[in-house]
Design an enzyme around this catalytic site. Structure first.
Site, PDB file in Angstrom:
ATOM      1  N   ARG A 106     -25.068  15.071  -7.946  1.00  0.00           N
ATOM      2  CA  ARG A 106     -23.611  14.926  -8.066  1.00  0.00           C
ATOM      3  C   ARG A 106     -23.331  14.360  -9.465  1.00  0.00           C
ATOM      4  O   ARG A 106     -23.937  13.351  -9.855  1.00  0.00           O
ATOM      5  CB  ARG A 106     -23.123  13.964  -6.984  1.00  0.00           C
ATOM      6  CG  ARG A 106     -21.638  13.927  -6.787  1.00  0.00           C
ATOM      7  CD  ARG A 106     -21.268  13.106  -5.569  1.00  0.00           C
ATOM      8  NE  ARG A 106     -21.604  11.692  -5.729  1.00  0.00           N
ATOM      9  CZ  ARG A 106     -21.329  10.756  -4.834  1.00  0.00           C
ATOM     10  NH1 ARG A 106     -20.739  11.074  -3.695  1.00  0.00           N
ATOM     11  NH2 ARG A 106     -21.654   9.497  -5.030  1.00  0.00           N
ATOM     12  N   ASN A 109     -22.635  -1.186  -3.430  1.00  0.00           N
ATOM     13  CA  ASN A 109     -22.134  -0.190  -2.465  1.00  0.00           C
ATOM     14  C   ASN A 109     -21.609  -0.859  -1.194  1.00  0.00           C
ATOM     15  O   ASN A 109     -22.404  -1.309  -0.364  1.00  0.00           O
ATOM     16  CB  ASN A 109     -23.232   0.821  -2.151  1.00  0.00           C
ATOM     17  CG  ASN A 109     -23.399   1.808  -3.295  1.00  0.00           C
ATOM     18  OD1 ASN A 109     -23.742   1.406  -4.393  1.00  0.00           O
ATOM     19  ND2 ASN A 109     -23.105   3.062  -3.047  1.00  0.00           N
ATOM     20  N   GLY A 146      -5.030   4.907   2.520  1.00  0.00           N
ATOM     21  CA  GLY A 146      -5.166   3.827   3.501  1.00  0.00           C
ATOM     22  C   GLY A 146      -4.567   4.218   4.846  1.00  0.00           C
ATOM     23  O   GLY A 146      -3.992   5.300   5.004  1.00  0.00           O
ATOM     24  N   TYR A 194     -14.223   6.826 -13.547  1.00  0.00           N
ATOM     25  CA  TYR A 194     -13.942   5.760 -12.581  1.00  0.00           C
ATOM     26  C   TYR A 194     -14.395   4.405 -13.143  1.00  0.00           C
ATOM     27  O   TYR A 194     -13.610   3.452 -13.234  1.00  0.00           O
ATOM     28  CB  TYR A 194     -14.645   6.075 -11.250  1.00  0.00           C
ATOM     29  CG  TYR A 194     -14.672   4.918 -10.299  1.00  0.00           C
ATOM     30  CD1 TYR A 194     -13.489   4.298  -9.900  1.00  0.00           C
ATOM     31  CD2 TYR A 194     -15.878   4.421  -9.811  1.00  0.00           C
ATOM     32  CE1 TYR A 194     -13.514   3.207  -9.033  1.00  0.00           C
ATOM     33  CE2 TYR A 194     -15.902   3.346  -8.936  1.00  0.00           C
ATOM     34  CZ  TYR A 194     -14.717   2.739  -8.556  1.00  0.00           C
ATOM     35  OH  TYR A 194     -14.743   1.667  -7.714  1.00  0.00           O
ATOM     36  N   ASP A 226       0.861  -1.189   0.000  1.00  0.00           N
ATOM     37  CA  ASP A 226       0.000   0.000   0.000  1.00  0.00           C
ATOM     38  C   ASP A 226       0.896   1.236   0.000  1.00  0.00           C
ATOM     39  O   ASP A 226       1.958   1.231   0.635  1.00  0.00           O
ATOM     40  CB  ASP A 226      -0.874  -0.013   1.266  1.00  0.00           C
ATOM     41  CG  ASP A 226      -2.142   0.823   1.104  1.00  0.00           C
ATOM     42  OD1 ASP A 226      -3.240   0.234   1.150  1.00  0.00           O
ATOM     43  OD2 ASP A 226      -2.034   2.057   0.932  1.00  0.00           O
ATOM     44  N   LEU A 264      -0.230   4.040   1.218  1.00  0.00           N
ATOM     45  CA  LEU A 264      -0.794   4.798   2.350  1.00  0.00           C
ATOM     46  C   LEU A 264      -1.283   6.189   1.941  1.00  0.00           C
ATOM     47  O   LEU A 264      -1.368   7.084   2.768  1.00  0.00           O
ATOM     48  CB  LEU A 264       0.207   4.895   3.517  1.00  0.00           C
ATOM     49  CG  LEU A 264       0.629   3.559   4.144  1.00  0.00           C
ATOM     50  CD1 LEU A 264       1.596   3.805   5.313  1.00  0.00           C
ATOM     51  CD2 LEU A 264      -0.568   2.757   4.637  1.00  0.00           C
TER      52      LEU A 264
HETATM   53  N1  UDP Z   1     -24.886  10.743  -1.399  1.00  0.00           N
HETATM   54  C1  UDP Z   1     -25.519  11.827  -0.820  1.00  0.00           C
HETATM   55  N2  UDP Z   1     -24.808  12.569   0.108  1.00  0.00           N
HETATM   56  C2  UDP Z   1     -23.531  12.257   0.473  1.00  0.00           C
HETATM   57  C3  UDP Z   1     -22.900  11.143  -0.126  1.00  0.00           C
HETATM   58  C4  UDP Z   1     -23.619  10.408  -1.071  1.00  0.00           C
HETATM   59  O1  UDP Z   1     -26.662  12.148  -1.132  1.00  0.00           O
HETATM   60  O2  UDP Z   1     -22.940  12.966   1.314  1.00  0.00           O
HETATM   61  C5  UDP Z   1     -25.625   9.927  -2.393  1.00  0.00           C
HETATM   62  C6  UDP Z   1     -24.919   9.818  -3.738  1.00  0.00           C
HETATM   63  O3  UDP Z   1     -25.297  10.866  -4.592  1.00  0.00           O
HETATM   64  C7  UDP Z   1     -25.411   8.449  -4.221  1.00  0.00           C
HETATM   65  C8  UDP Z   1     -25.598   7.645  -2.938  1.00  0.00           C
HETATM   66  O4  UDP Z   1     -25.685   8.614  -1.889  1.00  0.00           O
HETATM   67  O5  UDP Z   1     -26.659   8.586  -4.834  1.00  0.00           O
HETATM   68  C9  UDP Z   1     -24.442   6.715  -2.650  1.00  0.00           C
HETATM   69  O6  UDP Z   1     -23.243   7.453  -2.811  1.00  0.00           O
HETATM   70  P1  UDP Z   1     -21.845   6.913  -2.325  1.00  0.00           P
HETATM   71  O7  UDP Z   1     -20.845   8.008  -2.569  1.00  0.00           O
HETATM   72  O8  UDP Z   1     -21.956   6.395  -0.935  1.00  0.00           O
HETATM   73  O9  UDP Z   1     -21.549   5.662  -3.244  1.00  0.00           O
HETATM   74  P2  UDP Z   1     -21.478   5.496  -4.854  1.00  0.00           P
HETATM   75  O10 UDP Z   1     -22.861   5.062  -5.267  1.00  0.00           O
HETATM   76  O11 UDP Z   1     -21.048   6.800  -5.449  1.00  0.00           O
HETATM   77  O12 UDP Z   1     -20.476   4.424  -5.039  1.00  0.00           O
END
Ligand code: UDP
Length: 324
Positions: free
Chosen positions: A281, A169, A36, A140, A31, A33
């Protein structure tokens, strides 16, 4: 087996290292770090090295034999990948290629690769199975899909055995083992909402309330990190039996909206979560829910944490008293 866990100081990697060790394997962590935590490396030695540095990678393989590599080193934030795509392709694609070439130079022929639901993009069916079209909508997911393709090509060309595990998730923690989710800055929903609950002065931002979902917020399939870890052990066993490149989707098969997760967290913790509406987002698909039927049929995998409340409870145990 002696296993090299690349990215073993991170959230998923440290839980996998713990489970591998508990099942009797020898673990070495590699790693850099950057994200991490040294404190999370508890089940084997740490080699501090970067997958972008081929000389230090070679040094990590020199004089040791690994039976397989488990690869978690990655930039993994959808939003960040939209604004810094070069970083994502460099670390996730070039870095992985460096690792694969080092494995080839040192005769390591098996890898479990940490992939993601983000390879699918916007779903065209309610449950996403492995045959669902792959059309990532952010760098990503695209960077992970490129590696999946490289692994398929390497199976044909070099006989490399691989399993790609596409997490939906990842959530939850193993507080009793001193490991849990801790990113700085934190961007994930569950840690952010637990932080908002501990510190009401910083309310949770709910990104987007106008998605085509029942309550307008994004729907995701949350799967416990220890269940993911169990799938990695099964993937190693599968590679023993089966040559080629394989991929499995890992989720619980049930979707929860952001508002549903907030409600469940309030029930589990007995505290109110203060939140406020925020714009969507960039790069977030409205709904991502897995079909993990193939993992069930082929790996014999089935999640033990099947409810969102069970998952949240373990995350809450960690967030109340994080070890780092
Ligand atoms: N989300 C949110 N507020 C936050 C972080 C995430 O509303 O502070 C929402 C985000 O837009 C997504 C969901 O929660 O719809 C899960 O996001 P996360 O970043 O946990 O995981 P991802 O799906 O991006 O891997």
């Amino acid at each position: 087996m002696h296993l090299l866990v690349c990215g073993g100081a991170g959230y998923v990697g440290s839980h996998v290292a713990k489970v591998l060790y508990a099942r009797g394997h020898r673990v070495t962590v590699l790693d850099n770090l950057s994200t991490g935590h040294r404190e999370a490396v508890r089940w084997g030695p740490l080699i501090q090295a970067d997958i972008l540095d081929t000389a230090s990678l070679d040094a990590a393989f020199q004089g040791r034999h690994y039976d397989a590599v488990l690869h978690f080193c990655a930039r993994s934030l959808v939003g960040e990948s939209m604004v810094a795509p070069y970083d994502y392709y460099e670390n996730n694609v070039v870095g992985t290629l460096n690792l694969l070439q080092a494995m080839r130079r040192h005769d390591v022929e098996r890898i479990v690769f940490s992939s993601t639901a983000a390879v699918f993009g916007n779903p065209v069916s309610s449950l996403i199975d492995e045959d669902h079209p792959k059309a990532p909508i952010n760098p990503y997911g695209a960077s992970k899909l490129i590696v999946e393709r490289i692994l398929a090509d390497a199976a044909h060309a070099y006989g490399l055995r691989s399993v790609c595990l596409r997490y939906f998730n990842a959530a939850g923690a193993s507080a009793e083992d001193g490991i849990g989710e801790c990113h700085e800055p934190e961007t994930h929903l569950i840690p952010n909402l637990l932080r908002a609950l501990i510190n009401p002065a910083a309310p949770l931002k709910v990104f987007g309330q106008d998605y085509p979902t029942p309550d307008g917020t994004c729907v995701r399939d949350y799967v416990h990190v220890l269940d993911l870890a169990d799938a990695h052990v099964r993937a190693l066993e599968h590679m023993e039996r089966t040559p080629g490149a394989h991929a499995f989707n890992l989720g619980n098969g049930t979707g929860f909206s952001v508002l549903q997760v907030i409600q469940a967290a309030e029930q589990v913790t007995g505290h109110r979560v203060l939140f406020e509406a925020a714009p969507r987002r960039a790069g977030d698909p409205p709904v991502l829910v897995a079909s993990s039927q193939r993992a069930r049929d082929v790996l014999g995998w089935s999640p033990t944490y099947t409810g969102i409340a069970d998952i949240l409870r373990t995350a809450w145990d960690w967030h109340r008293a994080p070890a780092f």
